[in-house]
Design an enzyme around this catalytic site. Sequence first.
Site, PDB file in Angstrom:
ATOM      1  N   SER A  28     -19.800 -22.654   7.985  1.00 28.00           N
ATOM      2  CA  SER A  28     -20.895 -22.777   7.019  1.00 28.00           C
ATOM      3  C   SER A  28     -22.131 -21.994   7.469  1.00 28.00           C
ATOM      4  O   SER A  28     -23.065 -21.825   6.691  1.00 28.00           O
ATOM      5  CB  SER A  28     -21.264 -24.252   6.819  1.00 28.00           C
ATOM      6  OG  SER A  28     -21.544 -24.860   8.062  1.00 28.00           O
ATOM      7  N   TYR A  58     -12.541 -38.926   4.874  1.00 29.46           N
ATOM      8  CA  TYR A  58     -11.885 -40.220   5.093  1.00 29.46           C
ATOM      9  C   TYR A  58     -12.612 -40.950   6.203  1.00 29.46           C
ATOM     10  O   TYR A  58     -13.327 -40.355   7.025  1.00 29.46           O
ATOM     11  CB  TYR A  58     -10.410 -40.042   5.480  1.00 29.46           C
ATOM     12  CG  TYR A  58     -10.258 -39.870   6.965  1.00 29.46           C
ATOM     13  CD1 TYR A  58     -10.530 -38.648   7.546  1.00 29.46           C
ATOM     14  CD2 TYR A  58      -9.949 -40.961   7.781  1.00 29.46           C
ATOM     15  CE1 TYR A  58     -10.475 -38.496   8.916  1.00 29.46           C
ATOM     16  CE2 TYR A  58      -9.900 -40.812   9.161  1.00 29.46           C
ATOM     17  CZ  TYR A  58     -10.158 -39.585   9.718  1.00 29.46           C
ATOM     18  OH  TYR A  58     -10.123 -39.444  11.076  1.00 29.46           O
ATOM     19  N   TYR A  67     -10.688 -30.992   9.150  1.00 30.18           N
ATOM     20  CA  TYR A  67     -10.569 -30.706  10.577  1.00 30.18           C
ATOM     21  C   TYR A  67     -10.353 -29.203  10.734  1.00 30.18           C
ATOM     22  O   TYR A  67      -9.332 -28.739  11.251  1.00 30.18           O
ATOM     23  CB  TYR A  67      -9.410 -31.489  11.200  1.00 30.18           C
ATOM     24  CG  TYR A  67      -9.650 -32.975  11.327  1.00 30.18           C
ATOM     25  CD1 TYR A  67     -10.901 -33.535  11.037  1.00 30.18           C
ATOM     26  CD2 TYR A  67      -8.645 -33.829  11.747  1.00 30.18           C
ATOM     27  CE1 TYR A  67     -11.119 -34.896  11.162  1.00 30.18           C
ATOM     28  CE2 TYR A  67      -8.855 -35.201  11.879  1.00 30.18           C
ATOM     29  CZ  TYR A  67     -10.101 -35.727  11.577  1.00 30.18           C
ATOM     30  OH  TYR A  67     -10.309 -37.073  11.713  1.00 30.18           O
TER      31      TYR A  67
HETATM   32  C1  LIG Z   1     -18.998 -35.459  14.752  1.00 31.66           C
HETATM   33  C2  LIG Z   1     -18.084 -35.249  13.574  1.00 31.66           C
HETATM   34  C3  LIG Z   1     -17.408 -36.339  13.038  1.00 31.66           C
HETATM   35  C4  LIG Z   1     -16.567 -36.188  11.938  1.00 31.66           C
HETATM   36  N1  LIG Z   1     -15.945 -37.283  11.429  1.00 31.66           N
HETATM   37  C5  LIG Z   1     -15.176 -37.161  10.321  1.00 31.66           C
HETATM   38  C6  LIG Z   1     -14.566 -38.288   9.724  1.00 31.66           C
HETATM   39  O1  LIG Z   1     -14.710 -39.421  10.200  1.00 31.66           O
HETATM   40  N2  LIG Z   1     -13.815 -38.102   8.623  1.00 31.66           N
HETATM   41  C7  LIG Z   1     -13.642 -36.861   8.067  1.00 31.66           C
HETATM   42  O2  LIG Z   1     -12.977 -36.756   7.026  1.00 31.66           O
HETATM   43  N3  LIG Z   1     -14.189 -35.780   8.634  1.00 31.66           N
HETATM   44  C8  LIG Z   1     -14.959 -35.898   9.729  1.00 31.66           C
HETATM   45  N4  LIG Z   1     -15.536 -34.790  10.274  1.00 31.66           N
HETATM   46  C9  LIG Z   1     -15.291 -33.491   9.647  1.00 31.66           C
HETATM   47  C10 LIG Z   1     -16.221 -33.299   8.473  1.00 31.66           C
HETATM   48  O3  LIG Z   1     -15.824 -34.088   7.383  1.00 31.66           O
HETATM   49  C11 LIG Z   1     -16.185 -31.850   8.017  1.00 31.66           C
HETATM   50  O4  LIG Z   1     -16.612 -31.017   9.070  1.00 31.66           O
HETATM   51  C12 LIG Z   1     -17.071 -31.633   6.800  1.00 31.66           C
HETATM   52  O5  LIG Z   1     -16.721 -30.418   6.191  1.00 31.66           O
HETATM   53  C13 LIG Z   1     -18.535 -31.618   7.186  1.00 31.66           C
HETATM   54  O6  LIG Z   1     -19.354 -31.512   6.077  1.00 31.66           O
HETATM   55  P1  LIG Z   1     -20.810 -30.903   6.296  1.00 31.66           P
HETATM   56  O7  LIG Z   1     -21.463 -30.799   4.978  1.00 31.66           O
HETATM   57  O8  LIG Z   1     -21.495 -31.644   7.378  1.00 31.66           O
HETATM   58  O9  LIG Z   1     -20.420 -29.483   6.898  1.00 31.66           O
HETATM   59  P2  LIG Z   1     -20.836 -27.971   6.628  1.00 31.66           P
HETATM   60  O10 LIG Z   1     -20.549 -27.303   7.929  1.00 31.66           O
HETATM   61  O11 LIG Z   1     -22.185 -27.867   6.065  1.00 31.66           O
HETATM   62  O12 LIG Z   1     -19.781 -27.502   5.534  1.00 31.66           O
HETATM   63  C14 LIG Z   1     -18.388 -27.529   5.740  1.00 31.66           C
HETATM   64  C15 LIG Z   1     -17.700 -26.656   4.693  1.00 31.66           C
HETATM   65  O13 LIG Z   1     -18.054 -27.101   3.378  1.00 31.66           O
HETATM   66  C16 LIG Z   1     -18.774 -26.070   2.690  1.00 31.66           C
HETATM   67  N5  LIG Z   1     -19.897 -26.701   1.992  1.00 31.66           N
HETATM   68  C17 LIG Z   1     -20.868 -27.469   2.542  1.00 31.66           C
HETATM   69  N6  LIG Z   1     -21.726 -27.870   1.594  1.00 31.66           N
HETATM   70  C18 LIG Z   1     -21.300 -27.341   0.420  1.00 31.66           C
HETATM   71  C19 LIG Z   1     -21.796 -27.412  -0.906  1.00 31.66           C
HETATM   72  N7  LIG Z   1     -22.907 -28.098  -1.209  1.00 31.66           N
HETATM   73  N8  LIG Z   1     -21.128 -26.757  -1.872  1.00 31.66           N
HETATM   74  C20 LIG Z   1     -20.007 -26.039  -1.578  1.00 31.66           C
HETATM   75  N9  LIG Z   1     -19.496 -25.951  -0.335  1.00 31.66           N
HETATM   76  C21 LIG Z   1     -20.134 -26.598   0.664  1.00 31.66           C
HETATM   77  C22 LIG Z   1     -19.252 -25.130   3.771  1.00 31.66           C
HETATM   78  O14 LIG Z   1     -19.507 -23.847   3.266  1.00 31.66           O
HETATM   79  C23 LIG Z   1     -18.118 -25.198   4.756  1.00 31.66           C
HETATM   80  O15 LIG Z   1     -17.048 -24.401   4.306  1.00 31.66           O
HETATM   81  C24 LIG Z   1     -16.375 -34.911  11.371  1.00 31.66           C
HETATM   82  C25 LIG Z   1     -17.040 -33.811  11.922  1.00 31.66           C
HETATM   83  C26 LIG Z   1     -17.878 -33.975  13.019  1.00 31.66           C
HETATM   84  C27 LIG Z   1     -18.574 -32.779  13.620  1.00 31.66           C
END
Ligand SMILES: Cc1cc2nc3c(=O)[nH]c(=O)nc-3n(C[C@H](O)[C@H](O)[C@H](O)COP(=O)(O)OP(=O)(O)OC[C@H]3O[C@@H](n4cnc5c(N)ncnc54)[C@H](O)[C@@H]3O)c2cc1C
Length: 548
Positions: free
Chosen positions: A127, A197, A489
């Site tokens: 991202s 999830y 993941y």
């Molecule tokens: C500490 C940690 C704990 C986690 N625990 C879990 C868990 O319990 N369950 C689970 O399912 N996952 C978990 N994850 C994984 C997490 O769900 C994914 O990394 C998720 O994509 C994170 O979303 P974000 O908006 O924070 O990430 P970002 O890095 O902002 O985005 C991830 C992806 O989604 C896209 N995206 C983000 N926002 C938008 C938007 N508004 N419109 C279109 N595309 C967008 C980005 O371009 C990128 O491709 C965990 C990750 C971490 C680091």
Amino acid sequence: MATKPRLAYLPAIFVLLLVVFTSVTAQSPGPESSSLHDTFLQCLTKYTKNSSSQLSNIVFANTNPKFPTVLQNYIRNARFNTSSTPKPSLIVTPQKESHVQATVICAKSVNIQLKIRSGGHDYEGISYISDEPFIILDMFNFRRITVDIKNEVAVVQAGATLGEVYYRIWKKSKVHGFPAGVCPTVGVGGHFSGGGYGNMLRKYGLSVDNVIDAQIVDVKGNLLNRKTMGEDLFWAIRGGGGASFGVILSYTIKLVPVPETVTVFRVEKTLETNVTATDLVVQWQKVAPNTDDRLFMRLLLQPVSSKVVKGTITVRASVVALFLGGANEVVSILAKQFSLLGLKKENCTEVSWINSVLWWNDNNSLKNGVKPEALLDRNLNSAGFLKRKSDYVQNAISRDGLEWLFKRMIELGKTGLVFNPYGGKMSEIPSDATPFPHRKGNLYKIQYSVNWDDRSPGAALNFTNQAKRLFSYMTPFVSKNPRSAFLNYRDLDIGVNSFGENSFQEGVVYGTKYFNDNFQRLVKIKTIVDPENFFRNEQSIPVLRGKA
Ligand SMILES: Cc1cc2nc3c(=O)[nH]c(=O)nc-3n(C[C@H](O)[C@H](O)[C@H](O)COP(=O)(O)OP(=O)(O)OC[C@H]3O[C@@H](n4cnc5c(N)ncnc54)[C@H](O)[C@@H]3O)c2cc1C
Ligand SMILES: *[C@@H]1O[C@H](CO)[C@@H](O)[C@H](O)[C@H]1NC(C)=O
Ligand SMILES: *[C@@H]1O[C@H](CO)[C@@H](O)[C@H](O)[C@H]1NC(C)=O
Ligand SMILES: *[C@@H]1O[C@H](CO)[C@@H](O)[C@H](O)[C@H]1NC(C)=O
Ligand SMILES: *[C@@H]1O[C@H](CO)[C@@H](O)[C@H](O)[C@H]1NC(C)=O
Ligand SMILES: *[C@@H]1O[C@H](CO)[C@@H](O)[C@H](O)[C@H]1NC(C)=O
Ligand SMILES: *[C@@H]1O[C@H](CO)[C@@H](O)[C@H](O)[C@H]1NC(C)=O
């Protein structure tokens, strides 16, 4: 026309320069951020009707002194926080819908890649990094959460965190919750669009199984909701990854009931305890995916120092659980089903649902007097180095298999495995109801997990290789054809897109692992809503052959 210019792809660069030169008459934006910044601001001014001085505080050129802080605020993996990590030319931090619409239109008109960031938790940082020149659309200002208890729904903007969602629900009702991830700083935008999830998955399914509407800005800059985007696109952005389709502004979610009192516990065994870790895992595989769907028992396997023979390593198996009910009930269920766990009422803690969220984030938080307001904290200030991978298990691993696996984990030394049980609601939802295909027939999902804090590049290579080796050892035990993976993941080892002539074939490689048979429908939808592949990233949905 080539839609992704890469430095290694000179003809595309030439086309890009032509396009830029002919479509933007005022200035010729180069890689230097300042001229791109000016061109971009002019374009935003034109499309938002805001003055450029009003807009200047939402557009950060890489020469702006605030740029490093804005960039680092939502980096959650230190692996991508180094001086050699590719940086964006600009960061746009929209405050209103019209800013998002204009950003899409303007990025398209200067033909620069747009990366969308909500919480920044992507495990591979996609991202906020790229191999080609790019802009970040950073959604952190879009964090409004509107909870309507009467109708049991909430509208949550993409830049809100899961902790904020849980907190706002709890402020309005002690008997409502939402099934989503365990880490409170994860962003809604990436989490929901990739499936999402958490520990209520066996009772209520994924986050996306409880999403009833959404707002998205498409490649033309249109602001759409479920009705105006249509059921195909609405299907795609519930697990297919938002970033292939547009910018998600918000999701409307259906709240779920939670009891006033829930129960959490953690029980550990090693290879040296009377009931060994191996005994425990053998029984866990039978019970965890089949037990009462109010019970989620995560299993963590970790190489740890032995307390019995100093200087040696053993494997620790920890069962960490949430039960949507009281302690007496879960103790009696598990006495029958999971005798080797030896769970006693004294091992259980009865708490409110919101306190279970705090406990799952940090099992010492309640003891330390941490309050629900901690869920609103976004200022983490740091993050470790990490690598994650995933797998699905459809047939229980035999005792011999486990013993062999534990020896390999001890040899490798650091990489842990997290088993997340499925079954319950997950088995009832058809595999094509959403793009997320891993439903009936999956006993559990594995997360490979390795963290380190040594900054040297050698350490990163060492530990990412270690995770890859464990993944390779697991081959006989996990799903095949395809070897499935979970989009949230994110793992670039399973295939990436270079947007050349083989873009579609490259997309098939990771696409079928993340989406199985749902991949073809995602490609069809992608080809209709974004035929020129503007919304692209290392693992986005490719457009149909011939259109790449
Ligand atoms: C500490 C940690 C704990 C986690 N625990 C879990 C868990 O319990 N369950 C689970 O399912 N996952 C978990 N994850 C994984 C997490 O769900 C994914 O990394 C998720 O994509 C994170 O979303 P974000 O908006 O924070 O990430 P970002 O890095 O902002 O985005 C991830 C992806 O989604 C896209 N995206 C983000 N926002 C938008 C938007 N508004 N419109 C279109 N595309 C967008 C980005 O371009 C990128 O491709 C965990 C990750 C971490 C680091
Ligand atoms: C932009 O214009 C709108 C009115 O069109 C105004 O409400 C807003 O404050 C302006 N500024 C910014 C930064 O959006
Ligand atoms: C990124 O690096 C800066 C220093 O260069 C540091 O202050 C910040 O805490 C780091 N953030 C993460 C997530 O590693
Ligand atoms: C569970 O409770 C029993 C009885 O109090 C205790 O002996 C045991 O150590 C506890 N187990 C764990 C994992 O806390
Ligand atoms: C371990 O098991 C043996 C026999 O099965 C028993 O005698 C012993 O008391 C047990 N030890 C503990 C600590 O439970
Ligand atoms: C929290 O978990 C750790 C292991 O990570 C364990 O050692 C500790 O006893 C647990 N604390 C509580 C209060 O359960
Ligand atoms: C590589 O990993 C091994 C096993 O965990 C560790 O002992 C070693 O110190 C690591 N080397 C580097 C350079 O990090």
